[in-house]
Scaffold this motif. Structure first.
Motif, PDB file in Angstrom:
ATOM      1  N   GLY A   8       0.825  -1.200   0.000  1.00 53.62           N
ATOM      2  CA  GLY A   8       0.000   0.000   0.000  1.00 53.62           C
ATOM      3  C   GLY A   8       0.859   1.248   0.000  1.00 53.62           C
ATOM      4  N   PHE A   9       0.185   2.382   0.068  1.00 56.22           N
ATOM      5  CA  PHE A   9       0.894   3.668   0.039  1.00 56.22           C
ATOM      6  C   PHE A   9       0.818   4.351   1.393  1.00 56.22           C
ATOM      7  CE2 PHE A   9      -0.316   3.033  -4.437  1.00 56.22           C
ATOM      8  CZ  PHE A   9       0.925   3.202  -5.029  1.00 56.22           C
ATOM      9  N   ILE A  10       1.797   5.205   1.653  1.00 52.75           N
ATOM     10  CA  ILE A  10       1.787   6.012   2.875  1.00 52.75           C
ATOM     11  C   ILE A  10       1.838   7.488   2.493  1.00 52.75           C
ATOM     12  CG2 ILE A  10       2.701   4.293   4.475  1.00 52.75           C
ATOM     13  CD1 ILE A  10       5.497   5.452   4.038  1.00 52.75           C
ATOM     14  N   TYR A  11       1.037   8.269   3.219  1.00 53.16           N
ATOM     15  CA  TYR A  11       0.919   9.702   2.927  1.00 53.16           C
ATOM     16  C   TYR A  11       1.154  10.506   4.199  1.00 53.16           C
ATOM     17  CZ  TYR A  11      -2.018   7.795  -0.855  1.00 53.16           C
ATOM     18  OH  TYR A  11      -2.524   7.087  -1.913  1.00 53.16           O
ATOM     19  N   GLY A  12       1.587  11.734   4.016  1.00 53.35           N
ATOM     20  CA  GLY A  12       1.760  12.601   5.175  1.00 53.35           C
ATOM     21  C   GLY A  12       2.445  13.886   4.786  1.00 53.35           C
ATOM     22  N   LYS A  13       3.282  14.356   5.695  1.00 51.58           N
ATOM     23  CA  LYS A  13       4.017  15.608   5.478  1.00 51.58           C
ATOM     24  C   LYS A  13       5.449  15.412   5.922  1.00 51.58           C
ATOM     25  CE  LYS A  13       0.569  18.549   4.469  1.00 51.58           C
ATOM     26  NZ  LYS A  13       0.470  19.201   3.168  1.00 51.58           N
ATOM     27  N   GLU A  14       6.336  16.196   5.333  1.00 44.63           N
ATOM     28  CA  GLU A  14       7.717  16.194   5.792  1.00 44.63           C
ATOM     29  C   GLU A  14       8.022  17.578   6.329  1.00 44.63           C
ATOM     30  OE1 GLU A  14      10.505  14.562   3.066  1.00 44.63           O
ATOM     31  OE2 GLU A  14      12.167  14.776   4.462  1.00 44.63           O
ATOM     32  N   GLU A  15       8.428  17.625   7.597  1.00 42.19           N
ATOM     33  CA  GLU A  15       8.728  18.911   8.229  1.00 42.19           C
ATOM     34  C   GLU A  15      10.041  18.790   8.972  1.00 42.19           C
ATOM     35  OE1 GLU A  15       5.440  19.855  10.758  1.00 42.19           O
ATOM     36  OE2 GLU A  15       4.029  19.933   9.104  1.00 42.19           O
ATOM     37  N   ASP A  16      10.928  19.730   8.721  1.00 38.52           N
ATOM     38  CA  ASP A  16      12.229  19.751   9.385  1.00 38.52           C
ATOM     39  C   ASP A  16      12.952  18.406   9.249  1.00 38.52           C
ATOM     40  OD1 ASP A  16      11.581  22.336  10.207  1.00 38.52           O
ATOM     41  OD2 ASP A  16      10.613  21.591  12.023  1.00 38.52           O
ATOM     42  N   TYR A  20      -0.989   3.307  -8.897  1.00 43.03           N
ATOM     43  CA  TYR A  20       0.017   4.328  -8.584  1.00 43.03           C
ATOM     44  C   TYR A  20      -0.478   5.720  -8.978  1.00 43.03           C
ATOM     45  CZ  TYR A  20       4.154   7.066  -8.136  1.00 43.03           C
ATOM     46  OH  TYR A  20       5.018   8.060  -7.740  1.00 43.03           O
ATOM     47  N   MET A  21      -1.055   5.831 -10.166  1.00 46.58           N
ATOM     48  CA  MET A  21      -1.537   7.146 -10.616  1.00 46.58           C
ATOM     49  C   MET A  21      -2.672   7.642  -9.730  1.00 46.58           C
ATOM     50  SD  MET A  21      -1.166   7.278 -14.749  1.00 46.58           S
ATOM     51  CE  MET A  21      -1.995   5.786 -15.181  1.00 46.58           C
ATOM     52  N   LYS A  22      -3.515   6.712  -9.274  1.00 47.08           N
ATOM     53  CA  LYS A  22      -4.601   7.096  -8.361  1.00 47.08           C
ATOM     54  C   LYS A  22      -4.028   7.638  -7.049  1.00 47.08           C
ATOM     55  CE  LYS A  22      -7.385   3.524  -7.933  1.00 47.08           C
ATOM     56  NZ  LYS A  22      -8.530   2.666  -7.635  1.00 47.08           N
ATOM     57  N   ALA A  23      -2.946   7.008  -6.583  1.00 46.43           N
ATOM     58  CA  ALA A  23      -2.320   7.439  -5.323  1.00 46.43           C
ATOM     59  C   ALA A  23      -1.739   8.850  -5.445  1.00 46.43           C
ATOM     60  CB  ALA A  23      -1.222   6.448  -4.921  1.00 46.43           C
ATOM     61  N   LEU A  32      -1.663  16.266   0.651  1.00 49.74           N
ATOM     62  CA  LEU A  32      -0.671  15.456   1.360  1.00 49.74           C
ATOM     63  C   LEU A  32       0.477  15.131   0.405  1.00 49.74           C
ATOM     64  CD1 LEU A  32      -3.115  12.931   3.072  1.00 49.74           C
ATOM     65  CD2 LEU A  32      -1.806  14.711   4.237  1.00 49.74           C
ATOM     66  N   GLU A  33       1.545  14.594   0.956  1.00 52.11           N
ATOM     67  CA  GLU A  33       2.638  14.117   0.107  1.00 52.11           C
ATOM     68  C   GLU A  33       2.590  12.591   0.072  1.00 52.11           C
ATOM     69  OE1 GLU A  33       6.610  15.883   0.689  1.00 52.11           O
ATOM     70  OE2 GLU A  33       5.614  17.167   2.141  1.00 52.11           O
ATOM     71  N   LEU A  34       2.786  12.055  -1.112  1.00 53.48           N
ATOM     72  CA  LEU A  34       2.952  10.605  -1.235  1.00 53.48           C
ATOM     73  C   LEU A  34       4.397  10.323  -0.843  1.00 53.48           C
ATOM     74  CD1 LEU A  34       1.967   7.801  -2.116  1.00 53.48           C
ATOM     75  CD2 LEU A  34       2.536   8.422  -4.470  1.00 53.48           C
ATOM     76  N   LEU A  35       4.574   9.753   0.346  1.00 61.01           N
ATOM     77  CA  LEU A  35       5.927   9.645   0.898  1.00 61.01           C
ATOM     78  C   LEU A  35       6.536   8.254   0.765  1.00 61.01           C
ATOM     79  CD1 LEU A  35       5.488  11.847   4.098  1.00 61.01           C
ATOM     80  CD2 LEU A  35       6.830  12.409   2.063  1.00 61.01           C
ATOM     81  N   GLY A  36       5.756   7.304   0.312  1.00 60.27           N
ATOM     82  CA  GLY A  36       6.370   5.994   0.132  1.00 60.27           C
ATOM     83  C   GLY A  36       5.366   4.871   0.021  1.00 60.27           C
ATOM     84  N   SER A  78       6.036  11.790  -7.452  1.00 60.82           N
ATOM     85  CA  SER A  78       6.610  12.305  -6.190  1.00 60.82           C
ATOM     86  C   SER A  78       8.095  11.991  -6.001  1.00 60.82           C
ATOM     87  CB  SER A  78       5.840  11.737  -4.988  1.00 60.82           C
ATOM     88  OG  SER A  78       4.520  12.147  -5.026  1.00 60.82           O
ATOM     89  N   PRO A  79       8.535  10.740  -6.239  1.00 60.82           N
ATOM     90  CA  PRO A  79       9.939  10.425  -5.944  1.00 60.82           C
ATOM     91  C   PRO A  79      10.941  11.196  -6.801  1.00 60.82           C
ATOM     92  CG  PRO A  79       8.708   8.433  -6.497  1.00 60.82           C
ATOM     93  CD  PRO A  79       7.807   9.574  -6.735  1.00 60.82           C
TER      94      PRO A  79
END
Lengths: 149, 92
Positions: A28-36, A66-69, A78-82, B8-9
């Motif tokens: 699956g995919f993980i979403y969120g934010k990157e800060e500092d 993937y494109m849907k994500a 959000l950011e798609l982080l991995g 994104s990557p």
């Protein structure tokens, strides 16, 4: 060492996916934010393991999913982080197969599942300009907000 | 001037741009133009012979270029091209 913080809610989704999919691999995919420099994972979304063949030791996510994500991340701000996936009856260590197609930037979260029970979680990120995985430290946050105060 | 959606990557190589306008009349020309604009991106999307890497899929609109004319698929000004990285792996 890079660091990611996963909310309890997102962690539960990942663990549950690994356990109900056992003995096959989940993904699956993980979403969120990157800060500092810290990644805060607020959402995890299971997707179908589209691998044809041995799903007990392989996973694949379809280009359509993937494109849907990517679209979902943009819509939600959000950011798609991995990506996450499970290693059934194996440690949460990134394998050569994981490394072979790994993309830069993404966090690759792996859970180790034995007897349909998750026993470990680790995360890996490709080192800049090299095809080497570095382990990221993982913490589970009880706060479901991605905003770090 | 086809528009390419950057996954994104790979956005760290495009100054965090999600889309990049490119020149060219085919997918191949558009991708080569993208790699010329952002050199850091080159090795992630092209192999040493300047072909699109096997772990990258290219979509024109909702269509995989492998179901069209592959790299020679024609693009127009309003064409949207998506770069889709392969997401796969496994325990052992």
């Amino acid at each position: 060492m890079n660091h990611i913080e996963i909310t309890e809610k997102a962690k539960s989704i990942i663990y549950n996916d690994g356990e109900i999919t056992f003995p096959d691999e989940c993904c699956g995919f993980i979403y969120g934010k990157e800060e500092d420099g810290i990644r805060l994972i607020s959402e995890a979304a299971p997707v179908h393991n589209s691998k044809e063949g041995d799903k007990k030791r392989r996973f694949e996510i379809s280009p359509f999913d993937y494109m849907k994500a990517e679209r979902y991340a943009l819509e939600k701000g959000l950011e798609l982080l991995g990506v996450y996936h499970s290693h059934p009856s194996h440690p949460a260590i990134a394998s050569e197969h994981d490394l072979k197609v790994a993309m830069p930037f993404f966090s690759y979260v792996i859970i180790s599942v034995y007897d349909a029970k998750t026993i470990d979680i680790k995360s890996w990120r490709l080192r800049d300009e090299e095809r080497i995985f570095d382990e990221e430290t993982v913490t589970i946050s009880t706060n479901d907000s991605v905003i770090k105060k | 001037m086809a528009k390419i959606i950057i996954p994104s990557p790979l956005r760290k190589f495009t100054d965090n741009l999600t889309t990049v306008a490119t020149s060219g009349n085919t997918v191949q020309e558009a991708i080569l133009d993208l790699a010329t604009q952002y050199q850091g991106l080159r090795k992630h999307i092209l192999d040493t012979e300047q072909n699109i890497r096997s772990f990258i899929r290219i979509y024109v609109g909702e269509e995989d270029i492998n179901a069209l004319d592959k790299e020679q698929t024609a693009v127009a000004e309003d064409t949207v091209i998506s770069i889709v990285p392969a997401i796969a792996g496994g325990a052992y």
